[in-house]
Motif scaffolding. Structure first.
Motif, PDB file in Angstrom:
ATOM      1  N   ASN A  56       0.716  -1.164   0.006  1.00 54.25           N
ATOM      2  CA  ASN A  56       0.216   0.007   0.376  1.00 54.25           C
ATOM      3  C   ASN A  56       0.912   1.521   0.268  1.00 54.25           C
ATOM      4  O   ASN A  56       1.355   1.150   0.872  1.00 54.25           O
ATOM      5  N   GLN A  62      -0.558   7.565 -16.190  1.00 54.76           N
ATOM      6  CA  GLN A  62      -0.589   6.014 -14.994  1.00 54.76           C
ATOM      7  C   GLN A  62       0.635   5.803 -15.339  1.00 54.76           C
ATOM      8  O   GLN A  62       1.552   4.658 -15.002  1.00 54.76           O
ATOM      9  N   GLU A 113      -2.363   1.826  -8.834  1.00 52.62           N
ATOM     10  CA  GLU A 113      -4.140   1.482  -9.217  1.00 52.62           C
ATOM     11  C   GLU A 113      -4.205   2.984  -9.057  1.00 52.62           C
ATOM     12  O   GLU A 113      -3.494   3.877  -8.254  1.00 52.62           O
ATOM     13  N   THR A 114      -5.870   2.379  -8.919  1.00 55.51           N
ATOM     14  CA  THR A 114      -6.571   3.987  -9.190  1.00 55.51           C
ATOM     15  C   THR A 114      -7.749   3.172  -8.043  1.00 55.51           C
ATOM     16  O   THR A 114      -8.432   2.691  -8.007  1.00 55.51           O
ATOM     17  N   SER A 140       0.026   5.821  -8.455  1.00 56.75           N
ATOM     18  CA  SER A 140      -1.720   5.613  -7.600  1.00 56.75           C
ATOM     19  C   SER A 140      -2.401   7.249  -8.107  1.00 56.75           C
ATOM     20  O   SER A 140      -1.958   7.865  -8.330  1.00 56.75           O
ATOM     21  N   VAL A 176      -4.382   2.461  -0.383  1.00 64.08           N
ATOM     22  CA  VAL A 176      -4.481   2.945  -2.311  1.00 64.08           C
ATOM     23  C   VAL A 176      -3.212   2.035  -2.381  1.00 64.08           C
ATOM     24  O   VAL A 176      -1.718   2.520  -1.721  1.00 64.08           O
ATOM     25  N   ARG A 177      -2.992   1.154  -3.343  1.00 58.30           N
ATOM     26  CA  ARG A 177      -2.213   0.030  -3.281  1.00 58.30           C
ATOM     27  C   ARG A 177      -1.932   0.920  -4.991  1.00 58.30           C
ATOM     28  O   ARG A 177      -1.908   1.930  -5.012  1.00 58.30           O
ATOM     29  N   LYS A 178       0.075   0.846  -4.936  1.00 58.27           N
ATOM     30  CA  LYS A 178       1.250   1.004  -5.656  1.00 58.27           C
ATOM     31  C   LYS A 178       0.064   0.732  -7.070  1.00 58.27           C
ATOM     32  O   LYS A 178       0.439  -0.523  -7.429  1.00 58.27           O
ATOM     33  N   LEU A 186       1.839   9.547  -6.082  1.00 59.46           N
ATOM     34  CA  LEU A 186       0.247   9.861  -5.707  1.00 59.46           C
ATOM     35  C   LEU A 186      -0.335  11.517  -6.737  1.00 59.46           C
ATOM     36  O   LEU A 186      -0.277  11.652  -5.775  1.00 59.46           O
TER      37      LEU A 186
END
Length: 343
Positions: free
Chosen positions: A14, A218, A54-55, A224, A50-52, A192
């Motif tokens: 995360n 992205q 991802e959206t 992220s 929020v994971r690395k 982020l």
């Protein structure tokens, strides 16, 4: 209390963890005869991650607290309670210098592309401003030529000609102004992006272009996103996972495909049933869920489920107890819901 610059875990998947976040705003002065001061409970115990790469899409009706969450995550609002852990560091008790360093890796794209840009500054000045500020503070080291080259590169990345560098915001369309805002957010190479309804003020045809730009950037930069929108089609298109908010609380969080295919919470079902479907035959056959009553006031804390008054499946226990987010995903999938229908 956490130490300001203590690193909690540098190897977590995360990038951002929000734990029991609360944001309560005072509502007027203290009453007569020492009566208790009132508050607006804009965000009341929100947890997500929020994971690395991802959206995470954050969706809900107007006034549910989506934008307040983003501003509290960025520490533009000081949270009433809870933790915000970004890139292994807890931010709610950090000092100004450490917060400035963390903000280098956490940038915002705002809803209105015109009001978020200084009308007195040229495009080049707007995009270079973050680099100029962080160079002045000694956090980054860049020459004037490197900053100029970076501005050219960013303008090309977001689809703007570098020959527009000396133009002012009023000389651009809404979509072009939002591209400038995105370029400014990317200037410091963040990890982020906090996107607060970045396409809601744009024409539908332009929205698709900006969403595709977000996706392209992205992939190129490994970013992220925490992405807010009230348009369910936008959220479905841009998000890997979706968190549904209602009156300051998250009621469901799941993989995007699972949420749209099999929503669990009664509010999520009602929300999705209100979204139009382009196929007229399917649209004519599907069942609409019409919620009764009005959204309760955020000025009052309730002991039970905040959706109780409008829920078609409410039970006695819902009035007295708040349901926790529990894991109900099938085949090991991450699908959490806050509802006593799912014990």
């Amino acid at each position: 209390m956490q130490q300001a610059d203590k690193v909690l875990d540098s190897k977590v998947e995360n990038l951002l963890e929000v734990r029991n976040l609360k944001m309560h705003f005072p509502a007027g002065a203290k009453g007569l005869f020492g009566r208790e001061k009132k508050y607006v409970y804009a965000v009341d115990g929100v947890s997500f991650e929020v994971r690395k790469g991802e959206t995470l899409g954050l969706v809900g009706e107007s006034g549910c607290g989506k934008s307040t969450v983003i501003r509290a995550v960025a520490q533009l609002y000081k949270p009433t309670a809870g933790e915000v852990i970004f890139d292994g560091k807890e931010l709610t008790h950090t000092d100004k210098k450490s917060m400035l360093e963390s903000r280098k890796n956490m940038q915002m794209v705002f809803q209105d592309p015109y009001s978020s840009l200084d009308p007195r500054m040229t495009t080049a000045q707007i995009i270079s401003e973050p680099m100029q500020i962080y160079r002045k503070r000694g956090i980054i080291s860049m020459t004037d030529q490197e900053i100029s080259d970076r501005v050219d590169s960013l303008m090309e990345m977001v689809g703007l000609s570098k020959f527009f560098k000396n133009r002012y915001p009023h000389e651009f369309s809404g979509g072009q102004r939002q591209r400038i805002g995105i370029a400014r957010a990317l200037a410091l190479k963040p990890k982020l992006i906090l996107a607060d309804e970045p396409v809601s003020a744009l024409d539908v045809s332009i929205q698709a272009q900006i969403l595709n730009l977000f996706k392209d950037v992205q992939k190129r930069m490994g970013l992220s996103y925490l992405f807010i929108a009230h348009d369910l089609a936008v959220i479905k298109y841009i998000s890997d996972r979706i968190a549904v908010m209602y009156l300051g609380k998250i009621v469901e969080i799941s993989d995007s495909k699972d949420l749209y295919a099999k929503p669990l919470h009664p509010y999520t079902k009602a929300l999705l049933s209100a979204a139009p479907i382009p196929d007229p035959e399917v649209e004519a056959k599907r069942e609409r869920i019409i919620l009764s009553g009005d959204v309760p006031s955020p000025n009052v804390q309730r002991p039970g489920c905040y959706f109780y008054d409008r829920c078609p499946h409410r039970m006695d226990r819902c009035k007295a107890n708040q349901p926790p987010l529990v894991q109900k995903g099938e085949n090991g999938t991450d699908h959490r819901v806050a509802c006593f229908l799912y014990k």
